[in-house]
Design a protein around this motif. Sequence first.
Motif, mmCIF file in Angstrom:
data_model
loop_
_atom_site.group_PDB
_atom_site.id
_atom_site.type_symbol
_atom_site.label_atom_id
_atom_site.label_comp_id
_atom_site.label_asym_id
_atom_site.label_seq_id
_atom_site.Cartn_x
_atom_site.Cartn_y
_atom_site.Cartn_z
ATOM 1 N N ARG A 1 0.668 -1.236 -0.137
ATOM 2 C CA ARG A 1 0.032 0.016 0.104
ATOM 3 C C ARG A 1 0.879 1.408 -0.008
ATOM 4 N NH1 ARG A 1 -4.330 -0.803 4.724
ATOM 5 N NH2 ARG A 1 -2.173 -2.105 5.603
ATOM 6 N N LEU A 2 2.360 1.000 0.492
ATOM 7 C CA LEU A 2 3.060 2.095 0.464
ATOM 8 C C LEU A 2 4.336 1.947 -0.296
ATOM 9 C CD1 LEU A 2 3.421 5.270 1.668
ATOM 10 C CD2 LEU A 2 4.305 3.992 3.644
ATOM 11 N N GLU A 3 4.634 2.719 -1.384
ATOM 12 C CA GLU A 3 6.039 2.607 -2.159
ATOM 13 C C GLU A 3 7.010 3.518 -1.450
ATOM 14 O OE1 GLU A 3 6.663 0.038 -4.202
ATOM 15 O OE2 GLU A 3 4.701 -0.820 -4.057
ATOM 16 N N LEU A 4 8.220 3.106 -1.487
ATOM 17 C CA LEU A 4 9.198 3.898 -0.869
ATOM 18 C C LEU A 4 10.114 4.365 -1.900
ATOM 19 C CD1 LEU A 4 10.411 1.851 2.248
ATOM 20 C CD2 LEU A 4 8.547 3.647 2.127
ATOM 21 N N ALA A 5 10.952 5.284 -1.777
ATOM 22 C CA ALA A 5 11.744 6.116 -2.905
ATOM 23 C C ALA A 5 13.239 4.912 -2.788
ATOM 24 C CB ALA A 5 12.029 7.550 -2.481
ATOM 25 N N PHE A 6 13.793 5.460 -3.951
ATOM 26 C CA PHE A 6 15.280 4.939 -4.118
ATOM 27 C C PHE A 6 15.112 3.320 -4.036
ATOM 28 C CE2 PHE A 6 15.680 8.841 -2.131
ATOM 29 C CZ PHE A 6 16.346 9.450 -3.181
ATOM 30 N N ASP A 7 15.847 2.570 -3.236
ATOM 31 C CA ASP A 7 16.135 1.254 -2.939
ATOM 32 C C ASP A 7 15.560 0.927 -1.543
ATOM 33 O OD1 ASP A 7 18.221 2.124 -1.741
ATOM 34 O OD2 ASP A 7 19.434 0.615 -2.811
ATOM 35 N N HIS A 8 14.784 1.778 -1.058
ATOM 36 C CA HIS A 8 14.530 1.883 0.557
ATOM 37 C C HIS A 8 13.668 0.475 1.059
ATOM 38 C CE1 HIS A 8 15.970 6.172 1.488
ATOM 39 N NE2 HIS A 8 16.770 5.659 0.875
ATOM 40 N N ARG A 9 12.998 0.060 0.138
ATOM 41 C CA ARG A 9 12.135 -1.059 0.459
ATOM 42 C C ARG A 9 13.074 -2.291 0.753
ATOM 43 N NH1 ARG A 9 6.840 -3.078 -0.059
ATOM 44 N NH2 ARG A 9 6.476 -5.118 -0.172
ATOM 45 N N GLN A 10 14.058 -2.469 -0.075
ATOM 46 C CA GLN A 10 15.072 -3.455 -0.051
ATOM 47 C C GLN A 10 15.682 -3.442 1.516
ATOM 48 O OE1 GLN A 10 15.399 -6.225 -1.837
ATOM 49 N NE2 GLN A 10 16.533 -6.752 0.099
ATOM 50 N N ILE A 11 16.289 -2.075 1.505
ATOM 51 C CA ILE A 11 16.935 -1.684 2.933
ATOM 52 C C ILE A 11 16.118 -2.010 4.064
ATOM 53 C CG2 ILE A 11 18.214 0.128 4.229
ATOM 54 C CD1 ILE A 11 18.832 1.381 1.511
ATOM 55 N N LEU A 12 14.756 -1.626 4.161
ATOM 56 C CA LEU A 12 13.878 -1.846 5.130
ATOM 57 C C LEU A 12 13.792 -3.571 5.449
ATOM 58 C CD1 LEU A 12 11.728 -1.029 7.436
ATOM 59 C CD2 LEU A 12 10.106 -0.914 5.574
ATOM 60 N N THR A 13 13.436 -4.011 4.379
ATOM 61 C CA THR A 13 13.329 -5.649 4.423
ATOM 62 C C THR A 13 14.446 -6.030 5.032
ATOM 63 O OG1 THR A 13 11.964 -5.669 2.277
ATOM 64 C CG2 THR A 13 12.915 -7.552 2.963
ATOM 65 N N ASP A 14 15.471 -5.833 4.713
ATOM 66 C CA ASP A 14 16.787 -6.669 5.139
ATOM 67 C C ASP A 14 16.940 -6.067 6.633
ATOM 68 O OD1 ASP A 14 17.739 -7.220 2.548
ATOM 69 O OD2 ASP A 14 19.075 -5.582 2.395
ATOM 70 N N GLY A 15 16.608 -4.798 6.966
ATOM 71 C CA GLY A 15 16.605 -4.346 8.406
ATOM 72 C C GLY A 15 15.585 -5.296 9.190
ATOM 73 N N ILE A 16 14.449 -5.607 8.886
ATOM 74 C CA ILE A 16 13.483 -6.348 9.616
ATOM 75 C C ILE A 16 13.867 -7.748 9.764
ATOM 76 C CG2 ILE A 16 11.262 -7.082 9.461
ATOM 77 C CD1 ILE A 16 10.454 -4.481 8.057
ATOM 78 N N GLU A 17 14.425 -8.306 8.682
ATOM 79 C CA GLU A 17 14.991 -9.624 8.646
ATOM 80 C C GLU A 17 16.197 -9.786 9.616
ATOM 81 O OE1 GLU A 17 15.378 -13.558 8.684
ATOM 82 O OE2 GLU A 17 13.572 -12.265 7.604
ATOM 83 N N ARG A 18 17.086 -8.600 9.740
ATOM 84 C CA ARG A 18 18.038 -8.665 10.577
ATOM 85 C C ARG A 18 17.547 -8.711 12.010
ATOM 86 N NH1 ARG A 18 23.300 -6.045 11.003
ATOM 87 N NH2 ARG A 18 23.541 -6.768 9.096
ATOM 88 N N ALA A 19 16.653 -7.961 12.413
ATOM 89 C CA ALA A 19 15.802 -7.833 13.686
ATOM 90 C C ALA A 19 15.285 -9.088 14.060
ATOM 91 C CB ALA A 19 14.704 -6.530 13.647
ATOM 92 N N ARG A 20 14.518 -9.722 12.977
ATOM 93 C CA ARG A 20 13.851 -11.148 13.226
ATOM 94 C C ARG A 20 14.755 -12.211 13.562
ATOM 95 N NH1 ARG A 20 9.603 -10.484 8.247
ATOM 96 N NH2 ARG A 20 8.064 -9.265 9.420
#
Length: 237
Positions: free
Chosen positions: A131-150
């Motif tokens: 529902r929300l698109e992010l600029a640049f490659d920030h979706r990938q960075i966020l995905t990696d950050g969440i997986e790191r936390a998990r």
Amino acid sequence: MSGTPWKPPPILLAVDLVILTLRSAQLHVLLVERGIEPYKGRYALPGGFLNNADEDLCAAAHRELREEANLNAAHLHLEQLGAYGAPDRDPRGRVVSVAYLAIAPGLPEPEAGTDAAGAAWTPVRDIDSGRLELAFDHRQILTDGIERARTKLEHSSLATAFCDETFTIAELQQVYEAVWGVSLDPRNFYRKVRGVPGFIVAAGAERRTTKGRPAQLFRSGPQTVLSPPLNRPHSGQ
């Protein structure tokens, strides 16, 4: 061969921040609405270019935390996540970004930085759903950050970084459920957490959270590596 010496292409260095917290028992990330091009009006992770050639990467991350969200890095869990340098990741030129993961409980309402039109805590599920698109490659960075936390929740005491100084086991369970995106059995979770030596220690106090018996309070213990680990169940189990 030409006699002209080879010159490396100019590369700009930036830092981006994946700042996670729990709000209403849901995992949230801090996003800013870009007030300038490129991607003006789109949401992005907070971050920016290094101020000068002498600025340290970690110092730049600390500065961006202050400028973008009015947050003090001394009160956060902060770790380097990775480097992102695809040639076309930024239309302004060759930009390499070093991303950082930041985690803390009860973070205040954000304040937009100088080049942002707004800033807000956003449920991670809104981004996962598309529902929300992010600029640049920030979706990938966020995905990696969440997986790191998990992943780190399984093997380290990172979950306590989402909690206040003292917390109940039910509140700690909310962290695991929010970050992992699963429901956990309270009795089984209690048994597993108490079975990890040094993960949490009794704080010597109680808190009444319901009409029932007061809940015992705990604080983060000395053990940062969990043995045995708290293995993440598959979604839906």
